[in-house]
Each structure stands twice: as structure tokens, then as C-alpha cells.
Design a protein around this motif. Sequence first.
Motif, PDB file in Angstrom:
ATOM      1  N   TYR A   1       0.843  -1.202   0.000  1.00 40.35           N
ATOM      2  CA  TYR A   1       0.000   0.000   0.000  1.00 40.35           C
ATOM      3  C   TYR A   1       0.879   1.253   0.000  1.00 40.35           C
ATOM      4  CZ  TYR A   1      -3.609   3.261   1.667  1.00 40.35           C
ATOM      5  OH  TYR A   1      -4.479   4.309   1.812  1.00 40.35           O
ATOM      6  N   ASP A   2       1.865   1.298   0.883  1.00 38.11           N
ATOM      7  CA  ASP A   2       2.762   2.454   0.962  1.00 38.11           C
ATOM      8  C   ASP A   2       3.526   2.656  -0.336  1.00 38.11           C
ATOM      9  OD1 ASP A   2       1.973   2.995   3.555  1.00 38.11           O
ATOM     10  OD2 ASP A   2       3.754   2.105   4.484  1.00 38.11           O
ATOM     11  N   TYR A   3       3.971   1.567  -0.949  1.00 39.32           N
ATOM     12  CA  TYR A   3       4.700   1.669  -2.216  1.00 39.32           C
ATOM     13  C   TYR A   3       3.814   2.291  -3.300  1.00 39.32           C
ATOM     14  CZ  TYR A   3       7.114   0.663  -6.496  1.00 39.32           C
ATOM     15  OH  TYR A   3       7.708   0.807  -7.728  1.00 39.32           O
ATOM     16  N   VAL A   4       2.609   1.758  -3.464  1.00 36.96           N
ATOM     17  CA  VAL A   4       1.708   2.256  -4.510  1.00 36.96           C
ATOM     18  C   VAL A   4       1.355   3.719  -4.258  1.00 36.96           C
ATOM     19  CG1 VAL A   4      -0.596   1.993  -5.538  1.00 36.96           C
ATOM     20  CG2 VAL A   4       0.816  -0.028  -5.100  1.00 36.96           C
ATOM     21  N   VAL A   5       1.000   4.055  -3.028  1.00 40.63           N
ATOM     22  CA  VAL A   5       0.607   5.424  -2.689  1.00 40.63           C
ATOM     23  C   VAL A   5       1.768   6.399  -2.894  1.00 40.63           C
ATOM     24  CG1 VAL A   5      -0.036   6.900  -0.733  1.00 40.63           C
ATOM     25  CG2 VAL A   5      -1.262   4.776  -1.142  1.00 40.63           C
ATOM     26  N   SER A   6       2.984   5.974  -2.578  1.00 41.55           N
ATOM     27  CA  SER A   6       4.150   6.861  -2.664  1.00 41.55           C
ATOM     28  C   SER A   6       4.739   6.974  -4.065  1.00 41.55           C
ATOM     29  CB  SER A   6       5.250   6.362  -1.723  1.00 41.55           C
ATOM     30  OG  SER A   6       4.792   6.382  -0.398  1.00 41.55           O
ATOM     31  N   ASN A   7       4.490   5.992  -4.922  1.00 39.85           N
ATOM     32  CA  ASN A   7       5.174   5.960  -6.212  1.00 39.85           C
ATOM     33  C   ASN A   7       4.300   6.172  -7.441  1.00 39.85           C
ATOM     34  OD1 ASN A   7       8.122   5.177  -5.681  1.00 39.85           O
ATOM     35  ND2 ASN A   7       6.941   3.848  -4.328  1.00 39.85           N
ATOM     36  N   ILE A   8       3.000   6.155  -7.287  1.00 36.46           N
ATOM     37  CA  ILE A   8       2.113   6.348  -8.433  1.00 36.46           C
ATOM     38  C   ILE A   8       1.382   7.673  -8.264  1.00 36.46           C
ATOM     39  CG2 ILE A   8       0.214   5.370  -9.794  1.00 36.46           C
ATOM     40  CD1 ILE A   8       2.814   3.606  -9.673  1.00 36.46           C
ATOM     41  N   SER A   9       1.380   8.486  -9.315  1.00 35.29           N
ATOM     42  CA  SER A   9       0.686   9.775  -9.298  1.00 35.29           C
ATOM     43  C   SER A   9      -0.602   9.676 -10.097  1.00 35.29           C
ATOM     44  CB  SER A   9       1.569  10.864  -9.926  1.00 35.29           C
ATOM     45  OG  SER A   9       2.744  11.025  -9.183  1.00 35.29           O
ATOM     46  N   TYR A  10      -1.584  10.456  -9.693  1.00 40.23           N
ATOM     47  CA  TYR A  10      -2.871  10.442 -10.379  1.00 40.23           C
ATOM     48  C   TYR A  10      -2.757  11.139 -11.725  1.00 40.23           C
ATOM     49  CZ  TYR A  10      -7.869  10.292 -11.025  1.00 40.23           C
ATOM     50  OH  TYR A  10      -9.116  10.017 -11.514  1.00 40.23           O
ATOM     51  N   ASP A  11      -3.309  10.527 -12.767  1.00 39.00           N
ATOM     52  CA  ASP A  11      -3.249  11.052 -14.129  1.00 39.00           C
ATOM     53  C   ASP A  11      -4.582  11.715 -14.480  1.00 39.00           C
ATOM     54  OD1 ASP A  11      -3.106  11.486 -16.888  1.00 39.00           O
ATOM     55  OD2 ASP A  11      -2.000   9.623 -17.254  1.00 39.00           O
ATOM     56  N   ASN A  12      -4.650  13.020 -14.280  1.00 41.13           N
ATOM     57  CA  ASN A  12      -5.883  13.763 -14.558  1.00 41.13           C
ATOM     58  C   ASN A  12      -6.264  13.744 -16.032  1.00 41.13           C
ATOM     59  OD1 ASN A  12      -6.699  14.883 -11.915  1.00 41.13           O
ATOM     60  ND2 ASN A  12      -4.666  15.802 -12.006  1.00 41.13           N
ATOM     61  N   VAL A  13      -5.273  13.741 -16.919  1.00 41.70           N
ATOM     62  CA  VAL A  13      -5.554  13.710 -18.362  1.00 41.70           C
ATOM     63  C   VAL A  13      -6.225  12.390 -18.724  1.00 41.70           C
ATOM     64  CG1 VAL A  13      -4.516  13.730 -20.677  1.00 41.70           C
ATOM     65  CG2 VAL A  13      -3.684  15.314 -18.913  1.00 41.70           C
ATOM     66  N   LYS A  14      -5.668  11.284 -18.250  1.00 43.37           N
ATOM     67  CA  LYS A  14      -6.265   9.971 -18.518  1.00 43.37           C
ATOM     68  C   LYS A  14      -7.667   9.903 -17.919  1.00 43.37           C
ATOM     69  CE  LYS A  14      -4.197   5.686 -18.371  1.00 43.37           C
ATOM     70  NZ  LYS A  14      -3.498   4.568 -17.675  1.00 43.37           N
ATOM     71  N   ALA A  15      -7.832  10.423 -16.712  1.00 49.83           N
ATOM     72  CA  ALA A  15      -9.140  10.379 -16.045  1.00 49.83           C
ATOM     73  C   ALA A  15     -10.209  11.108 -16.866  1.00 49.83           C
ATOM     74  CB  ALA A  15      -9.046  10.988 -14.651  1.00 49.83           C
ATOM     75  N   SER A  16      -9.835  12.194 -17.521  1.00 48.36           N
ATOM     76  CA  SER A  16     -10.823  12.965 -18.281  1.00 48.36           C
ATOM     77  C   SER A  16     -11.072  12.395 -19.673  1.00 48.36           C
ATOM     78  CB  SER A  16     -10.390  14.426 -18.385  1.00 48.36           C
ATOM     79  OG  SER A  16      -9.208  14.526 -19.142  1.00 48.36           O
ATOM     80  N   SER A  17     -10.216  11.451 -20.117  1.00 46.48           N
ATOM     81  CA  SER A  17     -10.375  10.950 -21.483  1.00 46.48           C
ATOM     82  C   SER A  17     -10.561   9.434 -21.576  1.00 46.48           C
ATOM     83  CB  SER A  17      -9.149  11.350 -22.311  1.00 46.48           C
ATOM     84  OG  SER A  17      -7.975  10.757 -21.789  1.00 46.48           O
ATOM     85  N   VAL A  18     -10.540   8.732 -20.446  1.00 47.20           N
ATOM     86  CA  VAL A  18     -10.641   7.274 -20.480  1.00 47.20           C
ATOM     87  C   VAL A  18     -11.984   6.846 -21.074  1.00 47.20           C
ATOM     88  CG1 VAL A  18     -11.571   6.957 -18.145  1.00 47.20           C
ATOM     89  CG2 VAL A  18     -10.150   5.179 -19.168  1.00 47.20           C
TER      90      VAL A  18
END
Length: 134
Positions: free
Chosen positions: A14-31
Motif C-alpha cells: 500500500y505504501d509503495y503504490v501510494v508513494s510511487n504512483i501519481s494520479y493522471d488527470n488527463v487519462k481520467a478525463s479521457s478514459v
Amino acid sequence: LKGNNIIETVTNIYDYVVSNISYDNVKASSVKSGYVPNNDSTLTTKNGICFDYASLMCAMLRVQDIPSKLIIGYQGSQYHAWISVYSTETGWIDNIISFDGKSWSLMDPTFASTGGRKYGNCSASGGYTMKYNY
């Protein structure tokens, strides 16, 4: 990322994923409908949407023989993905976001990551409603 016990391993992943992955707003708006995460791509680009966070975390947990479910549904009125984990001590840990070392409260790596804090808490922003689980 493997710990000495299931709780330590879940916490490390959990800590690894939360610390190393950033949210992709562009992908979120176009998925588009029918999108399926690619965990290798998420690890390479280090960004993704909720479905990517949940898929990656489930894959990492399952590799460690920790049962997990990828849940898709709604958080409030937003379409969203999160996970549940099985612990022999607790059973299925559903609809929860963090582990503080003693108790669980919503395990949703997307909100923890985008909230800029180690463990998120989104209980004020609406409940979780499952539509599918994998």
C-alpha cells in the motif's frame, strides 16, 4: 515488499503504490468505456487512474499469496475502483481506506495518493457502492 506477516506486507505494498504512483488527470478525463489497466505501464509511467492503482495493488498482493479483490463501483456519485484484502484474523476487509498499525479504515490507494498524505480518509465525501468485483 514482503513483510514478516500479512499486515506488514499489505502495508508495505500500500505504501509503495501510494508513494510511487501519481494520479493522471488527463487519462481520467479521457478514459473510454472498456478500459483495462496495464500494470507494467503503470509501473513504467508511475501514473494512473483509480483502476490502475487498484489493479496494481491487487496484482502485487496476489503475487505474495494475499487474497484481494479489485472492486469497481461508485464512491459517492463518482465511478471508482478500490480494493479489499482478506486476512485470516479479520476476514474480508471491505469498504476501508487505511491501516494505522492497529485498525483498518478504507483501503483506497487513489485517495491516499491524491490527498498528499500517507493514509487518506474520504468518508466525508460519500459512501462506497460496489458494482463489480474481480
